[in-house]
Design a protein around this motif. Structure first.
Motif, PDB file in Angstrom:
ATOM      1  N   ARG A   1       0.820  -1.204   0.000  1.00  0.00           N
ATOM      2  CA  ARG A   1       0.000   0.000   0.000  1.00  0.00           C
ATOM      3  C   ARG A   1       0.860   1.262   0.000  1.00  0.00           C
ATOM      4  O   ARG A   1       0.405   2.336  -0.379  1.00  0.00           O
ATOM      5  CB  ARG A   1      -0.905  -0.010   1.232  1.00  0.00           C
ATOM      6  N   SER A   2       2.089   1.118   0.454  1.00  0.00           N
ATOM      7  CA  SER A   2       3.006   2.244   0.567  1.00  0.00           C
ATOM      8  C   SER A   2       4.278   1.941  -0.214  1.00  0.00           C
ATOM      9  O   SER A   2       4.861   0.867  -0.063  1.00  0.00           O
ATOM     10  CB  SER A   2       3.326   2.472   2.048  1.00  0.00           C
ATOM     11  N   MET A   3       4.726   2.883  -1.032  1.00  0.00           N
ATOM     12  CA  MET A   3       5.931   2.676  -1.837  1.00  0.00           C
ATOM     13  C   MET A   3       7.175   2.420  -0.970  1.00  0.00           C
ATOM     14  O   MET A   3       7.947   1.507  -1.264  1.00  0.00           O
ATOM     15  CB  MET A   3       6.142   3.873  -2.760  1.00  0.00           C
TER      16      MET A   3
ATOM     17  N   HIS B   1       6.903  -1.087   0.432  1.00  0.00           N
ATOM     18  CA  HIS B   1       7.031  -2.053  -0.658  1.00  0.00           C
ATOM     19  C   HIS B   1       8.511  -2.239  -1.036  1.00  0.00           C
ATOM     20  O   HIS B   1       9.014  -3.363  -1.095  1.00  0.00           O
ATOM     21  CB  HIS B   1       6.218  -1.560  -1.850  1.00  0.00           C
TER      22      HIS B   1
ATOM     23  N   ASP C   1       4.200  -0.586 -10.280  1.00  0.00           N
ATOM     24  CA  ASP C   1       2.776  -0.489 -10.618  1.00  0.00           C
ATOM     25  C   ASP C   1       2.222  -1.839 -11.083  1.00  0.00           C
ATOM     26  O   ASP C   1       1.134  -2.244 -10.697  1.00  0.00           O
ATOM     27  CB  ASP C   1       2.555   0.541 -11.726  1.00  0.00           C
TER      28      ASP C   1
ATOM     29  N   ARG D   1       4.553  12.352 -10.194  1.00  0.00           N
ATOM     30  CA  ARG D   1       4.428  10.974  -9.690  1.00  0.00           C
ATOM     31  C   ARG D   1       4.935  10.012 -10.740  1.00  0.00           C
ATOM     32  O   ARG D   1       4.452   9.987 -11.872  1.00  0.00           O
ATOM     33  CB  ARG D   1       2.970  10.655  -9.382  1.00  0.00           C
TER      34      ARG D   1
ATOM     35  N   CYS E   1       5.103   6.574 -10.138  1.00  0.00           N
ATOM     36  CA  CYS E   1       4.255   5.388  -9.992  1.00  0.00           C
ATOM     37  C   CYS E   1       2.806   5.839  -9.906  1.00  0.00           C
ATOM     38  O   CYS E   1       2.468   6.716  -9.104  1.00  0.00           O
ATOM     39  CB  CYS E   1       4.606   4.625  -8.718  1.00  0.00           C
TER      40      CYS E   1
ATOM     41  N   TYR F   1       1.149   5.118  -6.303  1.00  0.00           N
ATOM     42  CA  TYR F   1       1.668   5.702  -5.065  1.00  0.00           C
ATOM     43  C   TYR F   1       1.644   7.221  -5.127  1.00  0.00           C
ATOM     44  O   TYR F   1       1.796   7.820  -6.184  1.00  0.00           O
ATOM     45  CB  TYR F   1       3.092   5.219  -4.798  1.00  0.00           C
TER      46      TYR F   1
ATOM     47  N   ASP G   1       4.948   9.384  -0.877  1.00  0.00           N
ATOM     48  CA  ASP G   1       5.516   8.030  -0.790  1.00  0.00           C
ATOM     49  C   ASP G   1       6.782   7.935  -1.631  1.00  0.00           C
ATOM     50  O   ASP G   1       7.767   7.311  -1.228  1.00  0.00           O
ATOM     51  CB  ASP G   1       4.516   6.983  -1.292  1.00  0.00           C
ATOM     52  N   GLN G   2       6.735   8.529  -2.803  1.00  0.00           N
ATOM     53  CA  GLN G   2       7.884   8.517  -3.707  1.00  0.00           C
ATOM     54  C   GLN G   2       9.073   9.236  -3.063  1.00  0.00           C
ATOM     55  O   GLN G   2      10.209   8.767  -3.148  1.00  0.00           O
ATOM     56  CB  GLN G   2       7.480   9.203  -5.010  1.00  0.00           C
TER      57      GLN G   2
END
Length: 189
Positions: free
Chosen positions: A16-18, A21, A91, A150, A152, A155, A159-160
Protein backbone atom coordinates in the motif's frame (compact mmCIF):
# COMPACT_ATOMS: atom_id res chain seq x y z
CA UNK A 1 10.31 -18.99 6.62
CA UNK A 2 9.04 -16.40 9.08
CA UNK A 3 10.38 -13.61 6.84
CA UNK A 4 8.62 -15.08 3.82
CA UNK A 5 5.40 -15.44 5.82
CA UNK A 6 5.66 -11.80 6.93
CA UNK A 7 6.24 -10.58 3.36
CA UNK A 8 3.34 -12.66 2.02
CA UNK A 9 0.97 -12.34 4.96
CA UNK A 10 1.18 -8.57 5.15
CA UNK A 11 1.43 -8.17 1.37
CA UNK A 12 -1.50 -5.78 0.97
CA UNK A 13 -0.30 -3.59 3.85
CA UNK A 14 3.29 -3.52 2.64
CA UNK A 15 2.33 -2.83 -0.96
CA UNK A 16 0.00 0.00 0.00
CA UNK A 17 3.01 2.24 0.57
CA UNK A 18 5.93 2.68 -1.84
CA UNK A 19 8.56 2.90 0.95
CA UNK A 20 7.22 -0.23 2.66
CA UNK A 21 7.03 -2.05 -0.66
CA UNK A 22 10.57 -1.20 -1.76
CA UNK A 23 12.40 -0.87 1.56
CA UNK A 24 10.73 -3.58 3.64
CA UNK A 25 8.90 -6.22 1.59
CA UNK A 26 11.60 -6.80 -1.03
CA UNK A 27 14.41 -7.04 1.57
CA UNK A 28 12.20 -9.43 3.59
CA UNK A 29 11.91 -11.70 0.55
CA UNK A 30 15.67 -11.56 -0.03
CA UNK A 31 16.27 -12.21 3.67
CA UNK A 32 13.95 -15.23 3.58
CA UNK A 33 16.08 -16.71 0.82
CA UNK A 34 19.28 -16.02 2.76
CA UNK A 35 17.92 -17.68 5.91
CA UNK A 36 16.74 -20.64 3.83
CA UNK A 37 20.22 -20.88 2.27
CA UNK A 38 21.87 -21.15 5.65
CA UNK A 39 19.32 -23.74 6.78
CA UNK A 40 19.80 -25.71 3.56
CA UNK A 41 23.58 -25.69 3.99
CA UNK A 42 23.10 -27.21 7.45
CA UNK A 43 20.75 -29.85 5.97
CA UNK A 44 23.32 -30.57 3.26
CA UNK A 45 25.94 -31.34 5.87
CA UNK A 46 23.65 -33.46 8.04
CA UNK A 47 21.73 -35.55 5.52
CA UNK A 48 21.95 -37.08 2.09
CA UNK A 49 18.26 -36.60 1.26
CA UNK A 50 18.04 -36.62 -2.57
CA UNK A 51 14.97 -34.38 -2.73
CA UNK A 52 16.68 -31.55 -0.86
CA UNK A 53 20.00 -31.97 -2.66
CA UNK A 54 19.32 -29.57 -5.59
CA UNK A 55 18.08 -26.69 -3.44
CA UNK A 56 20.77 -27.29 -0.86
CA UNK A 57 23.49 -27.24 -3.53
CA UNK A 58 22.24 -23.93 -4.89
CA UNK A 59 21.85 -22.45 -1.43
CA UNK A 60 25.04 -23.72 0.14
CA UNK A 61 27.35 -22.46 -2.56
CA UNK A 62 28.06 -25.67 -4.43
CA UNK A 63 27.20 -23.91 -7.69
CA UNK A 64 30.85 -23.54 -8.63
CA UNK A 65 30.31 -24.91 -12.13
CA UNK A 66 28.10 -22.04 -13.28
CA UNK A 67 29.16 -19.33 -10.83
CA UNK A 68 32.81 -19.95 -10.11
CA UNK A 69 33.69 -16.42 -9.02
CA UNK A 70 30.26 -15.28 -7.85
CA UNK A 71 29.74 -13.07 -10.89
CA UNK A 72 26.55 -14.78 -12.11
CA UNK A 73 24.83 -14.49 -8.74
CA UNK A 74 25.90 -10.88 -8.21
CA UNK A 75 24.82 -9.94 -11.74
CA UNK A 76 21.43 -11.57 -11.13
CA UNK A 77 21.01 -9.58 -7.90
CA UNK A 78 22.05 -6.34 -9.61
CA UNK A 79 19.66 -6.83 -12.54
CA UNK A 80 16.85 -7.89 -10.22
CA UNK A 81 17.21 -4.83 -8.03
CA UNK A 82 17.50 -2.55 -11.09
CA UNK A 83 14.27 -3.94 -12.51
CA UNK A 84 12.33 -3.50 -9.27
CA UNK A 85 13.42 0.15 -8.98
CA UNK A 86 11.55 0.92 -12.20
CA UNK A 87 8.24 2.61 -11.34
CA UNK A 88 6.31 0.66 -14.00
CA UNK A 89 7.40 -2.62 -12.37
CA UNK A 90 6.09 -1.42 -9.01
CA UNK A 91 2.78 -0.49 -10.62
CA UNK A 92 2.53 -3.79 -12.50
CA UNK A 93 2.98 -5.95 -9.41
CA UNK A 94 -0.08 -4.36 -7.83
CA UNK A 95 -2.39 -5.43 -10.65
CA UNK A 96 -0.82 -8.64 -11.95
CA UNK A 97 -0.65 -11.84 -9.89
CA UNK A 98 1.99 -13.15 -12.33
CA UNK A 99 4.22 -10.15 -11.65
CA UNK A 100 3.68 -10.63 -7.92
CA UNK A 101 4.70 -14.27 -8.15
CA UNK A 102 7.74 -13.31 -10.22
CA UNK A 103 8.81 -10.77 -7.59
CA UNK A 104 8.44 -13.21 -4.70
CA UNK A 105 10.22 -16.01 -6.57
CA UNK A 106 13.06 -13.89 -7.95
CA UNK A 107 13.94 -12.23 -4.63
CA UNK A 108 13.76 -15.55 -2.79
CA UNK A 109 16.05 -17.22 -5.34
CA UNK A 110 18.45 -14.28 -5.18
CA UNK A 111 18.55 -14.70 -1.41
CA UNK A 112 19.19 -18.42 -1.79
CA UNK A 113 22.12 -17.72 -4.09
CA UNK A 114 23.64 -14.78 -2.20
CA UNK A 115 25.59 -16.52 0.62
CA UNK A 116 27.29 -18.95 -1.78
CA UNK A 117 27.89 -16.21 -4.32
CA UNK A 118 29.54 -13.95 -1.75
CA UNK A 119 31.65 -16.85 -0.49
CA UNK A 120 33.03 -17.43 -4.00
CA UNK A 121 33.53 -13.77 -4.95
CA UNK A 122 36.77 -12.12 -3.91
CA UNK A 123 36.76 -8.68 -2.27
CA UNK A 124 37.45 -6.82 -5.53
CA UNK A 125 34.49 -8.48 -7.25
CA UNK A 126 32.26 -7.82 -4.25
CA UNK A 127 33.34 -4.18 -4.15
CA UNK A 128 32.73 -3.76 -7.88
CA UNK A 129 29.16 -5.03 -7.65
CA UNK A 130 28.51 -3.27 -4.34
CA UNK A 131 29.67 0.02 -5.85
CA UNK A 132 27.37 -0.41 -8.83
CA UNK A 133 24.46 -1.40 -6.58
CA UNK A 134 24.98 1.55 -4.21
CA UNK A 135 25.44 4.00 -7.07
CA UNK A 136 22.27 2.76 -8.76
CA UNK A 137 20.23 3.00 -5.53
CA UNK A 138 21.53 6.49 -4.80
CA UNK A 139 20.75 7.77 -8.31
CA UNK A 140 17.25 6.27 -8.34
CA UNK A 141 16.65 7.61 -4.82
CA UNK A 142 17.69 11.10 -5.87
CA UNK A 143 15.50 10.91 -8.97
CA UNK A 144 12.53 9.84 -6.84
CA UNK A 145 13.16 12.84 -4.57
CA UNK A 146 13.87 15.47 -7.22
CA UNK A 147 11.01 14.88 -9.61
CA UNK A 148 7.81 16.79 -9.02
CA UNK A 149 5.79 14.25 -11.03
CA UNK A 150 4.43 10.97 -9.69
CA UNK A 151 6.46 8.20 -11.31
CA UNK A 152 4.26 5.39 -9.99
CA UNK A 153 0.54 5.59 -10.69
CA UNK A 154 -0.29 3.62 -7.57
CA UNK A 155 1.67 5.70 -5.07
CA UNK A 156 1.46 9.28 -3.86
CA UNK A 157 4.23 11.83 -4.41
CA UNK A 158 4.99 11.81 -0.67
CA UNK A 159 5.52 8.03 -0.79
CA UNK A 160 7.88 8.52 -3.71
CA UNK A 161 9.87 11.13 -1.73
CA UNK A 162 10.17 8.87 1.33
CA UNK A 163 11.16 5.87 -0.82
CA UNK A 164 13.82 8.04 -2.49
CA UNK A 165 15.21 9.10 0.88
CA UNK A 166 15.26 5.47 2.01
CA UNK A 167 17.11 4.35 -1.12
CA UNK A 168 19.76 7.04 -0.62
CA UNK A 169 20.11 6.04 3.05
CA UNK A 170 20.49 2.37 2.07
CA UNK A 171 23.04 3.28 -0.60
CA UNK A 172 25.20 4.59 2.26
CA UNK A 173 24.35 2.02 4.94
CA UNK A 174 24.87 -1.17 2.90
CA UNK A 175 28.45 -0.32 1.79
CA UNK A 176 29.26 0.84 5.34
CA UNK A 177 28.10 -2.52 6.73
CA UNK A 178 30.12 -4.34 4.04
CA UNK A 179 33.28 -2.41 5.00
CA UNK A 180 32.72 -3.19 8.69
CA UNK A 181 32.36 -6.89 7.81
CA UNK A 182 35.53 -6.80 5.70
CA UNK A 183 37.52 -5.12 8.46
CA UNK A 184 36.28 -7.61 11.07
CA UNK A 185 36.97 -10.67 8.89
CA UNK A 186 40.29 -9.43 7.56
CA UNK A 187 40.89 -7.48 4.40
CA UNK A 188 42.86 -10.05 2.41
CA UNK A 189 40.81 -12.51 0.39
Amino acid sequence: MLLLALAAGFRSTLERSMPLHMLLQMPLLLGAGIVCAFAASCVMRDTKNRRLHGVACLASGHGRKFDEYGIVGLTFLLLLSAYWMIPKALDEVLVSPAAELLKFTAFFIAGLMLPGTLARANRVTQLFFLGNFAWMMAIVGMLYQDTSVRLCNAYLLDDQLIAGQGLVALSIAIPALWFIRVIRNGIDK
